[in-house]
Design an enzyme around this catalytic site. Structure first.
Site, mmCIF file in Angstrom:
data_model
loop_
_atom_site.group_PDB
_atom_site.id
_atom_site.type_symbol
_atom_site.label_atom_id
_atom_site.label_comp_id
_atom_site.label_asym_id
_atom_site.label_seq_id
_atom_site.Cartn_x
_atom_site.Cartn_y
_atom_site.Cartn_z
ATOM 1 N N ASP A 218 0.847 -1.189 0.000
ATOM 2 C CA ASP A 218 0.000 0.000 0.000
ATOM 3 C C ASP A 218 0.888 1.246 0.000
ATOM 4 O O ASP A 218 1.517 1.578 0.998
ATOM 5 C CB ASP A 218 -0.905 -0.018 1.232
ATOM 6 C CG ASP A 218 -1.915 1.132 1.227
ATOM 7 O OD1 ASP A 218 -1.934 1.879 0.238
ATOM 8 O OD2 ASP A 218 -2.658 1.253 2.204
ATOM 9 N N ASP B 85 17.764 67.716 53.610
ATOM 10 C CA ASP B 85 18.087 66.647 52.651
ATOM 11 C C ASP B 85 17.040 66.659 51.541
ATOM 12 O O ASP B 85 15.938 67.204 51.705
ATOM 13 C CB ASP B 85 18.096 65.279 53.347
ATOM 14 C CG ASP B 85 18.682 64.205 52.446
ATOM 15 O OD1 ASP B 85 19.401 64.566 51.498
ATOM 16 O OD2 ASP B 85 18.415 63.013 52.701
ATOM 17 N N HIS C 233 48.179 46.837 60.226
ATOM 18 C CA HIS C 233 47.175 47.906 60.240
ATOM 19 C C HIS C 233 45.996 47.562 61.136
ATOM 20 O O HIS C 233 44.832 47.676 60.751
ATOM 21 C CB HIS C 233 46.677 48.206 58.820
ATOM 22 C CG HIS C 233 47.738 48.770 57.930
ATOM 23 N ND1 HIS C 233 48.153 50.084 57.971
ATOM 24 C CD2 HIS C 233 48.507 48.171 56.980
ATOM 25 C CE1 HIS C 233 49.106 50.288 57.079
ATOM 26 N NE2 HIS C 233 49.355 49.144 56.470
ATOM 27 N N CYS D 187 49.354 56.913 60.913
ATOM 28 C CA CYS D 187 49.386 56.073 59.701
ATOM 29 C C CYS D 187 48.639 56.783 58.580
ATOM 30 O O CYS D 187 47.443 57.101 58.726
ATOM 31 C CB CYS D 187 48.766 54.714 59.984
ATOM 32 S SG CYS D 187 48.707 53.650 58.526
#
Length: 1603
Positions: A614, A1344, A1293, A1317
């Site tokens: 087929d 502000d 430091h 420093c």
């Protein structure tokens, strides 16, 4: 209302348990029902007639508004009401059928149940009790007509048959539709129940649907049930119930029913209607507790069973409560026995535990009824809890989903939900109308109004779909369906052996169309009406052209009546001729042999069938009638064959099937391998996928194929992540030249069938790149699609080892051309790989395409390629087991024992691959000598790598990574030792791929040796006739192993192996060799398929017998020979080293000196101390950059080297070092810095060392504690002067406080060191009081700008707050500029007055030249802080937040949820300032405006001390203001006022006589009165303090914790 709510709530708690609704929910539901007019009064809820309208109304409300709370509450209430009525009806029926009185009650329902008087009185809220007369009247038997009886004894009179009592031998159940009571009149009589049946009388169990005597003593065969369920999976722990003949008989449960029920539960689930029906059928009659629990154990898992036990117990408690209230409850034996209890109902009472006979004898019929009913109700609850139904509201019909599938999902979800049954149909119909596809919705809207059930709607939709327009695929499916009668007729004819002369099968009759005879033999033959008629086709007489036999070329045999020409018997349809011409003149029906090539055991390997050729079918389909039942099948990717009216289900063969057509002469056409479909069709069909492979030539193909080739059967669906929503990425523009090249490549791919036009909702970009040859290459960017995919797991764990090919076998190498493009994508996945071909300037619509084959760049393409090619080659592997076939991606290597066998196998492999749709490049087929495969050159005896360059280019870390990856690929072939890989490993350290790298000298020397090794070294191919040997050895920087042959005499290496990089701080050599031996044995089995025959171990193991435990574990199960010898010469390139098994470290003291070690992280020192006579000797080492663990290790190493030839005891308080040193008892490989330090020290020693661990700072007296304390004191001692402190700070430091403690200096000195420093003091040091608040109004302001999007387009607000009074002024601006700041301050001055100072951040608007000039004109001081930091601006920042919150609340109150209209902004801002300034805030009793214009006069407070920078406390100060975290103090001598942190203030108790009295004290410091010791006026001050607390100023609301 309250009484009704109380009654309903009580009923819900009784029948619904933990999920019962609250009284509040019930009240809300009743109020809604009354509001909607569904209830005239709350008591109407008891009327069953009102239930359905309420359910429908609430369901519609849930669908429209999406609010289902009232519907859920109503579902629970309705369930409780129905359960209450059913319990009442059940009680009445039980009393009636047991002969205890009570009227016959009809099944419950809205139409037939009348509320009793008791219930009607409860509706009115009355408490009703039942009198004795009422109970007797209710229990009295009622005269009824004589019922039809069955052959069992009567409950009332005991008559065997035909009694006239108003009872039936098979009493009705408590629930409609299920028989519940068995004939158990004699059970339990010895407990005083009043029966006459003797003890040994057998009473059968009433089975569902029938009644009668049980056939003798029987039992429930739980053992048989357990055996039948063993293969299905559910755990079965039930034991059989054995009932002896002397006891009452109990009919067993049918084992098949239980097995089927367990299988139904496993496959369908607990909520399935099928499951519930089967459970109710099994439990339709009473069961013993033993049978009930056993049944539930079988069908439920452990967790559901536990839930069921709890639910069953709750139900039984309900029964016990009812039996307690009513002495004549059926469970109490109608008052003729003791009351029931939980132990009796669960079968746990005396004589019942584990004794089914005792349960059958001692339990009353009423108890059995309650046990079974409670168990069934508990099972329903467990089903609802264990498998909650999915939300039906979320179900919608998919784009490609059929309406039937959608309806199945929807109905299942609705029926499994908690909706009341009466609400389910309306919900389903509404979902059909709203959740289906648009075309289905149109059909449903057009449906007649008489369709009111889901079934009617479904039938209507399906009927309308049948008349939909036909498609090509639908027509093809209709033809395939119509051809079945013809195919079946011919197949039956062939099977029945109906043949004519010469053995040829007869065709169809010309006259009647029946098979088995020609027209001449037809009994219905008609004489020609016109024998003199001439045919215009063949020029014959007696027929016309329409009747001519030559018309159809069927050897003179025409199709029968109603059959059109060709092979399609479709009446009134166009004639469809076969689209093929067969060179061998075969008929469309052919004889086919099917051969199963799989490895599964089957009864027959080959079968013969008849099939139809087929060309209209896309694929080959074998009828289930022709398919052997024992040939395995599996689910197909596309489970249906589609066509008109839907499709039919199909499956696919699991094994590859060889299909061969038998010619007329018995010869066999060239067979074809494929995976055919198997379906319920009337005849087998050979489709287009195999016609060409069978030697047939196709012409005039009808229609369009819907599949590609045979390879479509091998398409593997992709797995997508749950959220794989479509991805759309626009195609980026391309230059004209590249666009032209892209168009050409797309056209080429379209012609080759690799892509197809698309309308997909997915899109990802494509582009082209120019290759070295000048041509272009098409690339598709699929990264976004890959992110949606679930990657497939690896199917091939690495490349094959080529040295495993037998020595001397000839080789052939094949290359699959465009392998990815030969494998199709699954159809449902193609749309995700769509792309767009753009046009210049959008002058034409863009063309869109999608891939039909595996696209390059898809993450799953390599795995699918390996799977598909491997599946195609699998039958050949099974057919030729001696053939060696190596498959890696698209490269194949074949090896056979002879050249002829190799050539034959090669042709078969090529033919198989080509039939499957793959292409073999003829010019890439390699044969000996000198074939190359996977980067190696193979000879008859050797395997050598190819492609090493003279010297690679190294510039970045990524270049080194690629080089190391290539070397790792070559190591197993060349045996590159660890010492040559070390320089390259060192360069891999780093994290940036672009980090610079150089080709250093060590790498150059190592590379030179590797190149030299590649020219001389190679692997030898394995000789199966010789034993396989393995050897391991220690070498520089690792260990090495080899698999080969003749290793001790004439080495022939087959595979090199190496130890892995250490993962622990220290790994002993013994452990390294143990792991390498295990790896060697596993590699031998994996590569050569066998264990090593001979294993060569280092000579040290020969001297140390027995073998160490680790080596013995590595050799577990080894059956070969073990030899210990000197290192084989094959390891010379690795520079082998001797392995020492000597123990170097112990945890027991040894005779010798003792040293104590310690280290300190503060001093960065490690020390060793030991006693020399009366004094302690000290040796130390310092390293500021080393960790404390490294210092501890270095101290211990220093101790070990003090006496290298003498046994030494090392005492340390470091558990880390002690444990590591003990692990280093034998030689090994270190991998950390500490391990390297210790290994170096141990390697220089020749004597034993003992490591002893002690706890530091212990108070146990003795030598060890003393030595450890000395070491600890020496490690932590330091005498840093000021210079050394500066040096320490320069190195680390550290801060002043840490520096003060470390160097034993004052804080002032430490601060001075830090301040000197330059790195730690980029800004000047801040003194105390740098951020003061105003002591009165207009002293200090803070200003502000803050952004408020709601105020757009002028969204910048300038905010100023007075730090003393907290008054706020706000103005609105479009931008932050100097002009805006000046305008704002002018407005604030007009409102509040001119301030002395203003503090802001250092923004440009505040620090500009014009702003400074403006402030100078007004005489205002200005200071700045850190922008974006709350330090120094805390009050204004909090004012910003307070203002924004107020604006938001006012805007939402006016209905502005987002943006405020411009016309309303000014008014709303004024309202906000009014609310903040003219009303009290928090606990303040004065408003900010009142405090601003009527400030409190400050007077001096109590005397205090303040802490100055030197750390000392200074006297002479008085408190003025005590704020939150800070205080303002005034010097009594100089009147200087400063602000200091509150932690630096404490009372000055020495000045109590000079304290200002309480009437002069300021209320601003009332908060500190609790710690000022005024002895003489303690009570008075406390009282004043309490009163003053109510007048604390409002600035505390905005006070800052400013540091």
């Amino acid at each position: 209302m309250e009484a009704v709510i109380k009654v309903i709530s009580s009923a819900c708690k009784t029948y619904c348990g933990k999920i019962s609704p609250s009284k509040k929910e019930i009240g809300a539901m009743l109020s809604l029902l009354q509001k909607e007019g569904l209830l005239m009064s709350p008591s109407d809820l008891y009327s069953p007639g009102s239930w359905d309208p309420i359910t429908a109304a609430l369901s519609q409300r849930a669908m429209v508004l999406g609010k289902s709370g009232e519907l859920k509450t109503w579902g629970l209430v309705l369930g409780a009401l129905k359960a209450a009525r059913e319990e009442q009806v059940t009680s009445e029926q039980a009393k009636f059928w047991l002969g205890l009185g009570g009227g016959r009650v009809s099944p419950p329902g809205p139409e037939c149940i009348e509320k009793p008087a008791t219930e009607r009185r409860i509706d009115k809220g009355e408490e009703v009790g039942e009198t004795t007369a009422q109970r007797d009247a209710k229990m009295a038997p009622e005269k009824m007509a004589t019922p039809k009886t069955v052959g069992t004894s009567c409950y009332q009179c005991g008559t065997a048959t035909g009694c006239n009592c108003a009872t039936a031998s098979a009493p009705p159940p408590p629930y409609v539709g299920s028989g519940l009571y068995p004939s158990l009149a004699g059970v339990g009589e010895q407990q005083g129940q009043g029966g006459d049946t003797p003890w040994g009388a057998e009473q059968p169990r009433a089975e569902p649907g029938h009644a009668g005597l049980a056939p003798g003593p029987a039992l429930t065969d739980w053992a048989r049930i357990r055996e039948e369920l063993a293969s299905t999976g559910p755990p079965v722990v039930a034991m059989p119930v054995v009932i002896k003949t002397e006891g009452p008989a109990w009919t067993p449960l049918e084992p098949k029913l239980i097995t089927r029920l367990a299988d139904t539960v496993r496959t369908k689930g607990l909520r399935s209607p099928i499951t519930m029906a089967e459970v109710e059928a099994l439990m339709s009659s009473p069961l013993l507790p033993h049978d009930v629990t056993n049944l539930m154990r079988v069908i439920l898992g452990p967790a559901p069973y536990a839930l069921w036990m709890d639910a069953w117990g709750v139900q039984l408690q309900t029964v016990i409560a009812a039996a307690t209230r009513d002495p004549r409850h059926p469970a109490n034996g109608q008052g003729r026995g003791e009351r029931t209890n939980l132990d009796r109902l669960k079968g746990l009472a005396d004589g019942m535990v584990g004794n089914p006979q005792g349960q059958a004898a001692l339990l009353r019929p009423g108890e059995l009824v309650a046990i079974t009913a409670s168990a069934l109700q508990a099972f329903r609850e467990v089903a609802r809890l264990a498998e909650p139904a999915g939300p039906w509201a979320d179900i919608t019909q998919g784009p490609s989903e059929s309406f039937v599938d959608f309806a199945n999902r929807l109905i299942k979800a609705v029926e499994g939900s908690d909706l009341p049954p009466s609400a389910r149909a309306p919900v389903i119909i509404d979902c059909f109308r709203q959740k289906s596809q648009p075309d289905i919705q149109q059909l449903i809207r057009a449906a007649p109004s008489t369709l009111t059930t889901p079934g009617e709607i479904i039938k209507y939709v399906l009927d309308r779909q049948k008349i939909a327009p036909l498609t090509d695929q639908g027509i093809a499916a209709a033809m395939s369906s119509a051809i079945q009668p013809l195919v079946m007729a011919v197949v039956n004819r062939e099977r029945d052996g109906q043949t004519g002369s010469g053995g040829r099968a007869r065709g169809l009759c010309y006259t009647c169309g029946s098979p088995g005879h020609y027209q001449a033999q037809c009994p219905k033959k008609r004489k020609s009406g016109n024998s003199r008629e001439r045919c215009q086709l063949c020029d014959g007489m007696g027929h016309n052209a329409k009747q001519c036999r030559r018309r159809d070329g069927n050897q003179g045999q025409r199709p029968g009546k109603g059959l059109s020409s060709g092979s399609w018997p479709v009446s009134e349809q166009p004639a469809v001729s076969l689209a093929m011409t067969m060179e061998h003149k075969d008929r469309p029906l052919v004889r086919v042999i099917l051969t199963n090539t799989g490895s599964h055991p089957v009864k027959q390997r080959s079968v013969y069938i008849t099939a139809l050729l087929d060309s209209g079918a896309d694929i080959t389909i074998i009828s289930e009638e022709d398919w052997p039942t024992d040939w395995p099948v599996m689910e197909a990717a596309n489970p249906q064959i589609h066509g008109i009216g839907g499709g039919i289900p199909m499956r696919k063969s699991r094994d590859m099937i060889e299909v061969g057509v038998i010619n007329r002469d018995g010869s066999l056409e060239r067979p074809l391998l494929l995976f055919p479909a198997v379906a319920m069709v009337r005849g087998s069909i050979l489709g287009r996928d195999c016609l060409q492979g069978l030697g047939l030539r196709l012409t005039n193909l009808i229609g369009r194929a819907t599949v590609l080739t045979v390879a479509l059967h091998l398409a593997i669906p992709l797995k997508w992540k749950p959220d794989h929503t479509p991805v759309w990425i626009d195609q980026w523009p391309l230059p004209e030249g590249k666009l032209v090249a892209l168009t050409q490549l797309v056209e080429k791919e379209l012609q080759l069938g690799h892509i197809e036009p698309s309308l997909s909702c997915w899109n990802t970009p494509v582009f082209v790149i120019r290759k070295a040859s000048g041509s272009y290459r098409l690339l598709h960017d699929l990264r976004a699609v890959n992110a949606k995919l679930v990657p497939f797991g690896a199917v091939q764990q690495g490349a094959p080892v080529l040295s495993a090919l037998p020595r001397g076998w000839p080789l052939m190498v094949l290359d699959l051309k465009d392998c990815f493009f030969s494998i199709p994508l699954a159809e449902q996945d193609r749309e995700a790989f769509a792309f767009t071909l753009p046009s210049v300037n959008n002058q034409a619509p863009a063309r869109r395409f999608q891939w039909k084959v595996l696209p390059q760049g898809m993450t799953c393409s390599p795995t699918i390629c390996q799977l598909v090619v491997g599946q195609v080659l699998e039958p050949l592997r099974l057919k030729h087991p001696s053939l060696r076939m190596l498959h890696y991606m698209d490269d194949l290597l074949l090896a056979a024992s002879s050249h002829d066998g190799l050539e034959a196998a090669g042709e078969e492999v090529i033919s198989t691959l080509e039939r499957a749709g793959f292409t073999i490049s003829p010019d890439k087929i390699q044969r000996e000598p000198g074939v190359q495969y996977l980067g190696y050159k193979l000879g008859s005896t050797y395997v050598a790598p190819v492609g090493l360059v003279a010297e690679p280019r190294i510039a970045t870390l990524w270049d080194v990574q690629k080089l190391v990856g290539s070397l790792q690929w070559l190591r197993p072939a060349l045996g590159i030792p660890p010492r040559l890989m070390g320089p390259f490993y060192e360069q891999l350290r780093g994290s940036d791929p672009n980090e610079a790298r150089e080709w250093n000298l060590d790498m150059k020397m190592a590379w030179r040796e590797i190149v030299q090794l590649s020219t001389t070294a190679a692997l030898e191919r394995w000789d199966p006739a010789l034993p396989l040997e393995g050897a391991v050895a220690r070498c520089e920087q690792g260990a090495i192993g080899v698999l080969g042959q003749g290793l001790s005499t004439h080495p022939r290496p087959c595979l090199w192996l190496f130890s892995t990089q250490p993962t622990k701080a220290f790994t002993a050599w013994l452990e390294v060799l143990t792991l390498l031996i295990t790896k060697l044995r596993a590699s031998a089995v994996r590569t050569f398929g066998k264990e090593v025959d001979i294993l060569l171990l280092p000579a040290c193991f020969r001297e140390d017998l027995p073998l160490p435990e680790g080596i013995l574990l590595a050799l577990r199960g080894f059956a070969g020979k073990i030899r210990s010898s000197d290192t084989p010469s094959i390891f010379d390139i690795a520079r082998p080293l001797h392995v020492s098994l000597k123990v170097r470290v112990t945890d027991h003291p040894v005779p010798g000196p003792t040293a104590f070690t310690d280290a300190s992280s503060s001093t960065h020192k490690g020390v060793v101390v030991w006693r020399e006579g009366p004094r302690w000797e000290i040796k130390e080492i310092a390293d500021l950059g080393a960790s404390v663990q490294q210092l501890e290790a270095r101290a211990v190493a220093m101790a070990l080297l003090l006496w290298p030839t003498t046994p030494t005891n090392v005492v340390t308080d470091s558990a880390f070092v002690a444990k590591m040193l003990l692990k280093m008892g034998q030689e090994g490989v270190p991998s950390t810095a500490a391990a390297f330090i210790l290994e170096d020290a141990l390697s220089q020693r020749s004597a034993m060392a003992a490591v002893l661990h002690v706890r530091s700072h212990s108070e146990v007296p003795g030598f060890f504690t003393e030595g450890n304390d000395v070491a600890d004191s020496q490690a932590t001692f330091q005498a840093y002067p000021l210079r050394e402190a500066k040096d320490l700070h320069t190195a680390l430091h550290i801060g002043p406080r840490a520096l003060s403690k470390a160097c034993n200096i004052s804080m002032q000195q430490a601060r001075e060191v830090v301040q000197t420093c330059p790195h730690c003091n980029s800004a000047p040091a801040l003194e105390a009081g740098v951020n003061p608040r105003g002591l009165g109004p207009l002293q200090i302001w803070q200003t502000d700008f803050t952004l408020e999007p709601r105020m757009a387009p002028r969204s910048w607000l300038a905010v100023t707050v007075d730090t003393a009074s907290s008054a706020i002024v706000v103005t609105q601006h479009g931008r932050v500029t100097s002009v805006a700041a000046q305008h704002h301050w002018a407005t604030a001055i007009a409102v509040l007055g001119r301030p002395k100072a203003i503090k802001t951040d250092n923004g440009s608007c505040f620090t500009s030249k014009s702003t400074r000039e403006w402030l100078a004109r007004w005489g205002i001081a200005h200071t700045t802080g850190i922008p974006g930091n709350s330090q120094g601006q805390a009050m204004v920042e909090r004012a910003n937040r307070l203002l924004k919150d107020k604006i938001r609340v006012l805007a939402e109150g006016d209905g502005f949820m987002k943006r405020i209209p411009t016309s309303k902004q000014g008014e709303l801002l004024a309202k906000a300032m009014y609310a903040l300034n003219h009303f009290e805030r928090g606990e303040n009793t004065k408003t900010p405006i009142q405090k601003h214009w009527r400030p409190t006069v400050l007077t001096e407070g109590p005397p205090v001390k303040i802490r100055i920078e030197t750390g000392e406390w200074e006297k002479g100060w008085n408190v003025l203001v005590w704020g939150r975290g800070y205080a303002a103090v005034k010097n009594r001598d100089t009147d200087k006022v400063i602000w200091v942190p509150s932690r630096k203030v404490k009372p000055d108790v020495t000045q109590k006589d000079e304290v200002t009295k309480k009437d002069e004290a300021s209320p601003l410091f009332a908060g500190i009165s609790d710690w000022i010791p005024w002895e003489d006026e303690q009570e008075g001050l406390q009282g004043e303090t309490a009163s003053n607390k109510q007048e604390r100023p409002g600035e505390d609301t905005l006070a800052a914790n400013e540091s």
